[in-house]
Design an enzyme around this catalytic site. Sequence first.
Site, short mmCIF file in Angstrom:
data_model
loop_
_atom_site.label_atom_id
_atom_site.label_comp_id
_atom_site.label_asym_id
_atom_site.label_seq_id
_atom_site.Cartn_x
_atom_site.Cartn_y
_atom_site.Cartn_z
CB SER A 113 -9.62 -1.82 3.88
OG SER A 113 -10.12 -3.07 3.45
NE ARG B 141 -3.70 -2.43 0.31
CZ ARG B 141 -3.43 -3.66 -0.11
NH1 ARG B 141 -2.30 -3.87 -0.78
NH2 ARG B 141 -4.28 -4.66 0.07
CD GLU C 208 -5.86 0.14 2.27
OE1 GLU C 208 -6.24 -0.11 1.11
OE2 GLU C 208 -5.76 -0.74 3.14
#
Length: 349
Positions: A237, A163, A332
Amino acid sequence: MTLAQHVSLRPYNTFGVEAKARWFASIRHSEDLIPLMQHECWNGQRLVLGGGSNILFATDYEGLILHNQLTGVSIVEQDDESVTLRVASGENWHDLVCRCVASGWSGLENLALIPGSVGAAPIQNIGAYGAEFKDICRQVEFIYFDDGKKYIYEQQQCRFAYRDSVFKHELHGRCFITAVTVKLSKRFRPNLSYGALKQFLESRRVIQPDLQQVFEAVVALRKSKLPDPEQLGNAGSFFKNPVLAFQHAERLRRQYSDLPVYLQGETAKIPAGWLIEQCGWKGRRLGQAGVYERQALVLVNHGGASGADLLELASRIQQSVYEKFGIWLEPEVNIIGSNGLVKKGPEGE
């Protein structure tokens, strides 16, 4: 290119929170950036916005929003084994996946139904079900704000990690991604490295799945876990799965025998959703901000929640997980406040 002031951002973020942008420009061609660089709106903060699926506006945005509407998909080269595509950054990611699967080109199927635009893929190095964007990326094109010139980074220059990428560090807020080049295979080899995906297919007696079957399985799995933003505001998420030193993970597993641990060499990945659920947050609400009842990793807007409400909920979750497990969860989702990206954490984190 159109430029407006005091524009509501509610239609442009999947959380559906109300916030206003001081300046808002729709970018339909990369050349649209040139006149903006000479305008007074360019002097403050700037934020590139695609599908708004990975962002939380905690307050109004006092700078310039560059709404990416670049479109176009073209074949750069192909042979019997593979095809290389150049994709404009404003294209919808899932639409691209659908188009490639329909054409029999594999490499994107495990990344189906990830919301947002193509331009967000390299920034986040989006990933799901055992696949990541870096696996198929060849190049990323962008306009560098400091000099207005176009640059092309090869895959290695993007410094992809979990990520993460160079676009979240040195190039954060300093460029506009205009296109990506991806290489896909014409010979399908299923990626079933993610246990839940393999189990889902086996439960339906699909042992040697074809491209369409893997795609459909990923879509079904995501729909079973994630709410439709059109029905319940969310950004998927909210937190990253923490990656710990192996020794730290082993200490936790001795204390919590049912702790899921996924080894990665000398490190271990822990599901953030499991940690949050163990702290009792799954299905809970603080006013109109809540934790999704089916997946604790997803924060939702039940209707009327502000960005500040969701940020308060996220902060409380972070604190409770830290107190119980000694792990500070990193968002995130990009949290945007009036002064840019908001980062919160305990001292020393």
